[in-house]
Design an enzyme around this catalytic site. Structure first.
Site, PDB file in Angstrom:
ATOM      1  N   SER A  59      42.287  19.116 -40.834  1.00 49.49           N
ATOM      2  CA  SER A  59      41.099  18.213 -41.529  1.00 49.49           C
ATOM      3  C   SER A  59      40.124  19.335 -42.328  1.00 49.49           C
ATOM      4  CB  SER A  59      40.386  17.612 -40.051  1.00 49.49           C
ATOM      5  OG  SER A  59      39.663  18.755 -39.286  1.00 49.49           O
ATOM      6  N   SER A  60      40.115  20.649 -42.115  1.00 45.65           N
ATOM      7  CA  SER A  60      39.282  21.584 -42.626  1.00 45.65           C
ATOM      8  C   SER A  60      39.819  22.847 -43.011  1.00 45.65           C
ATOM      9  CB  SER A  60      37.785  21.356 -42.018  1.00 45.65           C
ATOM     10  OG  SER A  60      38.215  21.789 -40.572  1.00 45.65           O
ATOM     11  N   SER A  93      46.137  33.479 -35.060  1.00 44.32           N
ATOM     12  CA  SER A  93      45.532  34.037 -34.050  1.00 44.32           C
ATOM     13  C   SER A  93      44.134  34.605 -34.872  1.00 44.32           C
ATOM     14  CB  SER A  93      46.127  35.487 -33.551  1.00 44.32           C
ATOM     15  OG  SER A  93      45.542  36.129 -32.597  1.00 44.32           O
ATOM     16  N   TYR A 131      36.745  33.263 -26.444  1.00 41.72           N
ATOM     17  CA  TYR A 131      37.522  33.215 -27.451  1.00 41.72           C
ATOM     18  C   TYR A 131      38.373  34.465 -27.632  1.00 41.72           C
ATOM     19  CZ  TYR A 131      38.739  32.495 -32.375  1.00 41.72           C
ATOM     20  OH  TYR A 131      39.318  32.380 -33.671  1.00 41.72           O
ATOM     21  N   LYS A 164      42.722  34.102 -27.718  1.00 42.21           N
ATOM     22  CA  LYS A 164      43.658  34.719 -28.889  1.00 42.21           C
ATOM     23  C   LYS A 164      44.551  35.766 -28.306  1.00 42.21           C
ATOM     24  CE  LYS A 164      42.106  32.091 -32.257  1.00 42.21           C
ATOM     25  NZ  LYS A 164      43.338  30.881 -32.879  1.00 42.21           N
TER      26      LYS A 164
HETATM   27  N1  LIG Z   1      36.691  31.117 -39.375  1.00 37.82           N
HETATM   28  C1  LIG Z   1      37.103  32.142 -38.754  1.00 37.82           C
HETATM   29  O1  LIG Z   1      35.975  32.935 -38.676  1.00 37.82           O
HETATM   30  C2  LIG Z   1      38.376  32.470 -37.880  1.00 37.82           C
HETATM   31  C3  LIG Z   1      38.477  33.945 -37.820  1.00 37.82           C
HETATM   32  C4  LIG Z   1      39.458  34.191 -37.110  1.00 37.82           C
HETATM   33  C5  LIG Z   1      40.600  33.108 -36.805  1.00 37.82           C
HETATM   34  N2  LIG Z   1      40.344  31.922 -37.164  1.00 37.82           N
HETATM   35  C6  LIG Z   1      41.176  30.776 -36.679  1.00 37.82           C
HETATM   36  O2  LIG Z   1      41.524  30.146 -37.896  1.00 37.82           O
HETATM   37  C7  LIG Z   1      42.126  28.887 -37.171  1.00 37.82           C
HETATM   38  C8  LIG Z   1      41.428  27.998 -38.347  1.00 37.82           C
HETATM   39  O3  LIG Z   1      40.103  27.794 -38.309  1.00 37.82           O
HETATM   40  P1  LIG Z   1      39.156  27.739 -39.433  1.00 37.82           P
HETATM   41  O4  LIG Z   1      38.514  28.733 -39.833  1.00 37.82           O
HETATM   42  O5  LIG Z   1      39.810  26.985 -40.623  1.00 37.82           O
HETATM   43  O6  LIG Z   1      38.038  26.678 -38.882  1.00 37.82           O
HETATM   44  P2  LIG Z   1      37.910  25.315 -39.018  1.00 37.82           P
HETATM   45  O7  LIG Z   1      37.548  24.699 -40.327  1.00 37.82           O
HETATM   46  O8  LIG Z   1      36.981  24.801 -37.856  1.00 37.82           O
HETATM   47  O9  LIG Z   1      39.190  24.607 -38.578  1.00 37.82           O
HETATM   48  C9  LIG Z   1      39.727  24.251 -37.349  1.00 37.82           C
HETATM   49  C10 LIG Z   1      40.530  23.240 -37.508  1.00 37.82           C
HETATM   50  O10 LIG Z   1      41.150  23.071 -36.040  1.00 37.82           O
HETATM   51  C11 LIG Z   1      40.835  21.496 -35.566  1.00 37.82           C
HETATM   52  N3  LIG Z   1      40.832  21.281 -34.133  1.00 37.82           N
HETATM   53  C12 LIG Z   1      39.805  21.648 -33.291  1.00 37.82           C
HETATM   54  N4  LIG Z   1      40.208  21.052 -32.048  1.00 37.82           N
HETATM   55  C13 LIG Z   1      41.308  20.478 -32.129  1.00 37.82           C
HETATM   56  C14 LIG Z   1      42.146  19.742 -31.378  1.00 37.82           C
HETATM   57  N5  LIG Z   1      41.885  19.434 -30.025  1.00 37.82           N
HETATM   58  N6  LIG Z   1      43.429  19.289 -31.734  1.00 37.82           N
HETATM   59  C15 LIG Z   1      43.678  19.234 -33.215  1.00 37.82           C
HETATM   60  N7  LIG Z   1      42.960  19.988 -34.025  1.00 37.82           N
HETATM   61  C16 LIG Z   1      41.725  20.504 -33.696  1.00 37.82           C
HETATM   62  C17 LIG Z   1      39.723  21.020 -36.437  1.00 37.82           C
HETATM   63  O11 LIG Z   1      39.592  19.842 -36.420  1.00 37.82           O
HETATM   64  P3  LIG Z   1      38.450  18.706 -36.295  1.00 37.82           P
HETATM   65  O12 LIG Z   1      37.910  18.241 -37.666  1.00 37.82           O
HETATM   66  O13 LIG Z   1      39.005  17.366 -35.504  1.00 37.82           O
HETATM   67  O14 LIG Z   1      37.613  19.452 -35.409  1.00 37.82           O
HETATM   68  C18 LIG Z   1      39.860  21.706 -37.672  1.00 37.82           C
HETATM   69  O15 LIG Z   1      40.654  21.011 -38.348  1.00 37.82           O
HETATM   70  C19 LIG Z   1      41.610  28.703 -35.955  1.00 37.82           C
HETATM   71  O16 LIG Z   1      42.734  28.942 -34.856  1.00 37.82           O
HETATM   72  C20 LIG Z   1      40.712  29.701 -35.705  1.00 37.82           C
HETATM   73  O17 LIG Z   1      40.659  30.145 -34.376  1.00 37.82           O
HETATM   74  C21 LIG Z   1      39.216  31.528 -37.569  1.00 37.82           C
END
Ligand SMILES: NC(=O)c1ccc[n+]([C@@H]2O[C@H](COP(=O)([O-])OP(=O)(O)OC[C@H]3O[C@@H](n4cnc5c(N)ncnc54)[C@H](OP(=O)(O)O)[C@@H]3O)[C@@H](O)[C@H]2O)c1
Length: 272
Positions: A11-12, A132, A147, A151
């Site tokens: 979704s994002s 991760s 968190y 991870k």
């Molecule tokens: N951004 C950072 O700083 C960062 C750094 C390192 C790793 N990561 C990892 O990268 C991955 C992607 O995150 P992002 O940065 O793209 O952030 P994001 O835009 O918040 O994306 C997270 C996604 O996970 C979904 N989600 C949350 N809970 C869920 C559930 N119960 N079932 C299905 N989907 C769910 C959200 O959907 P909804 O719209 O429904 O909430 C959203 O689509 C994550 O695993 C995060 O831990 C992020």
């Protein structure tokens, strides 16, 4: 025949960009999300189909995987991308936030992997790419223990699975990035707070400030991470673990080059 990729959390952020990238490459994309009825961008691609999938709901995961296989005939690669962050002092965390952190970031990938494995075994192979973080390899900031836990657990799960899935030609990959732009991660962070306990106030304010300040040049370009996922899915890279971004490389280099006591104190210094 076109290959098919199933991605969670499209979704994002990274999940959405990855879905678009693979659609543009001509792959079939099973773009899964909690609320597909709200999606307006991915619907523009004829080779993307949306499926309702909350990673914490075992039944819904199984249904979505079945529907994706019915729609595309097969799944070749799965990206376990869905994730969220529960930050704040562990003592102050609501019971629900602790469980939710584990449910989404650890139990979620377990649910998806278990639902897809019968198909991968029948197909004679497949690949799981688990998203991760450098927080899965090292701690980096205060108030991130939940968190970090989630991870680190995902890393352990992935490494442990290697031994049972390698003989079945099922590959596992880990992507370990730092903060990137264009996602909702920080907006979705669940903070633990308790107005009756002030001992963590200073650290909480420092961390909230750090999150608010994070931006611009400090953040990685998400397309770099998409590129890594693409190289792994297509076999261009066969790395089990891929660290992404300068910050991730710097942190892990430090973590590996000094004793843990020295590393922890070095990371703590800016918060003293
Ligand atoms: N951004 C950072 O700083 C960062 C750094 C390192 C790793 N990561 C990892 O990268 C991955 C992607 O995150 P992002 O940065 O793209 O952030 P994001 O835009 O918040 O994306 C997270 C996604 O996970 C979904 N989600 C949350 N809970 C869920 C559930 N119960 N079932 C299905 N989907 C769910 C959200 O959907 P909804 O719209 O429904 O909430 C959203 O689509 C994550 O695993 C995060 O831990 C992020």
């Amino acid at each position: 025949m076109s290959k098919t990729i199933l991605i969670t959390g499209t979704s994002s952020g990274l999940g959405k960009l990855t879905a678009i990238h693979f659609a543009k490459m001509g792959w079939n994309v099973a773009a899964t999300m909690r609320s597909p009825e709200k999606e307006t961008e991915l619907t523009a691609y004829s080779n993307i189909q949306l499926f309702r999938l909350d990673v914490t709901d075992v039944e819904q995961v199984q249904t979505a995987v079945k529907q994706a296989i019915e729609a595309f005939g097969t799944i070749d690669v799965v990206v376990n991308n869905a994730g969220m962050g529960a930050y704040g002092a562990l003592e102050l965390a609501e019971e629900q936030a602790i469980d939710w952190q584990f449910a989404v970031n650890v139990r979620g990938p377990i649910n998806v992997i278990r639902a897809v494995l019968p198909h991968f075994r029948a197909n004679g192979g497949g690949m799981f790419i688990n998203i991760s973080s450098y927080m899965g390899v090292t701690s980096a900031v205060p108030l991130g223990s939940l968190y970090n836990m989630s991870k680190f657990a995902l890393e352990g799960l992935t490494e442990g699975l290697y031994y049972e899935l390698k003989p079945l030609n099922i590959e596992l990959r880990l992507v370990e990035q730092g903060g990137s732009s264009g996602n909702n991660f920080i907006n979705n962070v669940v903070w633990s707070t308790n107005p009756d306990i002030q001992d963590y106030d200073r650290l909480t304010a420092q961390m909230k400030n750090l999150f608010e300040q994070a931006g611009g040049a400090d953040l990685d370009d998400p397309q770099t991470i998409v590129g890594v996922i693409s190289d792994l899915a297509t076999g261009k890279s066969t790395q089990f673990r891929t660290l992404v971004g300068d910050e991730a490389h710097e942190l892990v280099r430090l973590r590996q080059s000094v004793p843990i006591e020295e590393f922890l104190e070095t990371m703590r210094k800016p918060f003293m």
